[in-house]
Design a protein around this motif. Structure first.
Motif, PDB file in Angstrom:
ATOM      1  N   MET A   1       5.856  -1.606  -1.911  1.00 30.66           N
ATOM      2  CA  MET A   1       4.534  -1.543  -2.510  1.00 30.66           C
ATOM      3  C   MET A   1       4.497  -2.354  -3.804  1.00 30.66           C
ATOM      4  O   MET A   1       3.527  -3.059  -4.098  1.00 30.66           O
ATOM      5  CB  MET A   1       4.151  -0.078  -2.757  1.00 30.66           C
ATOM      6  CG  MET A   1       4.209   0.774  -1.495  1.00 30.66           C
ATOM      7  SD  MET A   1       4.064   2.551  -1.803  1.00 30.66           S
ATOM      8  CE  MET A   1       2.317   2.676  -2.137  1.00 30.66           C
TER       9      MET A   1
ATOM     10  N   GLU B   1      -2.598   3.240  -3.337  1.00 31.21           N
ATOM     11  CA  GLU B   1      -1.886   2.933  -2.093  1.00 31.21           C
ATOM     12  C   GLU B   1      -0.861   4.038  -1.828  1.00 31.21           C
ATOM     13  O   GLU B   1      -0.344   4.643  -2.769  1.00 31.21           O
ATOM     14  CB  GLU B   1      -1.182   1.582  -2.205  1.00 31.21           C
ATOM     15  CG  GLU B   1      -2.102   0.426  -2.543  1.00 31.21           C
ATOM     16  CD  GLU B   1      -1.329  -0.846  -2.862  1.00 31.21           C
ATOM     17  OE1 GLU B   1      -0.223  -1.022  -2.323  1.00 31.21           O
ATOM     18  OE2 GLU B   1      -1.838  -1.652  -3.665  1.00 31.21           O
ATOM     19  N   LYS B   2      -0.558   4.249  -0.539  1.00 31.21           N
ATOM     20  CA  LYS B   2       0.319   5.374  -0.187  1.00 31.21           C
ATOM     21  C   LYS B   2       1.208   5.020   0.985  1.00 31.21           C
ATOM     22  O   LYS B   2       0.799   4.318   1.908  1.00 31.21           O
ATOM     23  CB  LYS B   2      -0.559   6.590   0.163  1.00 31.21           C
ATOM     24  CG  LYS B   2       0.161   7.786   0.750  1.00 31.21           C
ATOM     25  CD  LYS B   2      -0.847   8.893   1.040  1.00 31.21           C
ATOM     26  CE  LYS B   2      -0.260  10.024   1.842  1.00 31.21           C
ATOM     27  NZ  LYS B   2      -1.248  11.097   2.115  1.00 31.21           N
ATOM     28  N   ASP B   3       2.443   5.518   0.947  1.00 35.64           N
ATOM     29  CA  ASP B   3       3.349   5.422   2.091  1.00 35.64           C
ATOM     30  C   ASP B   3       4.214   6.673   2.109  1.00 35.64           C
ATOM     31  O   ASP B   3       4.543   7.222   1.047  1.00 35.64           O
ATOM     32  CB  ASP B   3       4.228   4.170   1.988  1.00 35.64           C
ATOM     33  CG  ASP B   3       4.988   3.884   3.286  1.00 35.64           C
ATOM     34  OD1 ASP B   3       4.592   4.430   4.330  1.00 35.64           O
ATOM     35  OD2 ASP B   3       5.975   3.125   3.235  1.00 35.64           O
TER      36      ASP B   3
END
Length: 347
Positions: free
Chosen positions: A169, A331-333
């Motif tokens: 990211m 943002e995400k993971d």
């Protein structure tokens, strides 16, 4: 110069799977020692949970290997410590496991030796406890020497791969070697995440902060081969730097250890010290909304370990706290039991 390895993703995945098998064997051995101590069988995950856990673990390790193959971070992130150092530490892990089990049985979360007690006046009230019932909490050198090994046993060798979820990211926004960038890492612990960020951004300057003086000492020793690192003792909710100083601020496994009010205050402090357009990065535990199939583990974790703020953490999404602090473009993971978030300070 990075070593050229053909089929790097396959090499990385094979090594990570072997590493997981190794730490899983250590994980499975600890209940045996506890049985010899107490005569009681340690409660294990229900059989129906195992396929989900194994699939999630494999997907994380596969993703990590693919990121190495893409060049997002070097194969060197997998470099193991010396075997002698590793195996000589394991008897200490077993002995500390006895002490952890004793504190858990007694529900004793303020068991401090002389070394730890000398630091109690330097830290906030919420920090004066044996997190996870571990010896010394976060306030002894012995605790710091065992910590990374204990984390890998707990997560079956996936701790490092979970930490690295944030790096791809970051690379989307900073694709180079970090030249000219200045990062701040909060809650550095023993410097494991710092090492991965330095390998991904060798020319970046990183200021690392932690409340624990003993942990900072161990981090300095473990990171002695890296340059452009500054070590500062301090609390994440009282960042001792001027406004707009850093390009990025990140942390790993910090927020679930903080009361909610401190989490929010910390994000406000990060907003203050970031440059306009700067990024905040977070790696921490999954929260309730992230993976319902693993929700049972999120409920069990604070039962098995002294984690007084964890229940509130999993019930209050970090995304909401980031938005409340004014961050945008979240943002995400997710991978295994961790999630990574990245958000931007507006210009």
């Amino acid at each position: 110069m990075e070593l050229k390895v053909p089929y790097k993703d396959k090499v990385a995945l094979s090594y990570s799977l072997m590493r997981t098998a190794h730490f899983t064997a250590q994980q499975l051995s600890l209940p045996l020692f506890d049985f010899l101590r107490t005569g009681k069988v340690t409660k294990k995950a229900a059989p129906e949970h195992l396929p989900v856990m194994l699939r999630s673990l494999y997907e994380l390790l596969k993703k990590d290997a693919e990121n190495i193959n893409k060049g997002l971070y070097p194969l060197e992130v997998l470099k193991p410590e010396k075997p002698g150092t590793h195996f000589l530490r394991y008897p200490q892990i077993i002995w500390d496991g006895f002490q952890i089990a004793r504190r858990r049985d007694d529900r004793n979360q303020t068991d401090f030796n002389l070394e730890a007690r000398q630091y109690l006046s330097e830290v906030p009230e919420y920090y004066r406890r044996n997190f996870h019932f571990q010896s010394g909490g976060y306030l002894t050198r012995k605790s710091a020497e065992l910590y990374e090994h204990q984390v890998e046993i707990l997560f079956a060798g996936a701790g490092d791969a979970m930490r690295r979820l944030l790096l791809p990211m970051m690379k989307k926004h900073w694709s180079g070697d970090g030249d000219g960038l200045h990062f701040l890492e909060l809650g550095v612990g023993t410097g494991r995440m710092t090492r991965f960020v330095k390998l991904a951004y060798p020319k970046a300057r990183i200021t690392v902060m932690d409340l624990s003086y003993p942990y900072l000492q161990v981090a300095q020793r473990k990171l002695k081969n890296f340059d452009r690192l500054d070590f500062v003792q301090g609390a994440a909710e009282e960042i001792p730097f001027t406004e707009g100083r850093f390009d990025g601020v990140y942390s790993c496994f910090l927020y679930h250890e903080l009361p909610r009010s401190i989490r929010q205050k910390n994000l406000e402090e990060i907003m203050r010290v970031l440059k306009p357009g700067g990024l905040v990065g977070i790696v921490d535990s999954l929260q309730n909304e992230d993976a319902q199939e693993l929700g049972w583990a999120l409920q069990q974790f604070p039962v098995d370990f002294h984690e007084p703020f964890y229940k509130n953490y999993v019930e209050n999404p970090m995304e909401g706290l980031l938005q409340k602090a004014g961050f945008q473009g979240i943002e995400k993971d997710c991978g295994f039991f961790a999630k990574a978030l990245l958000a931007k300070k507006p210009f």
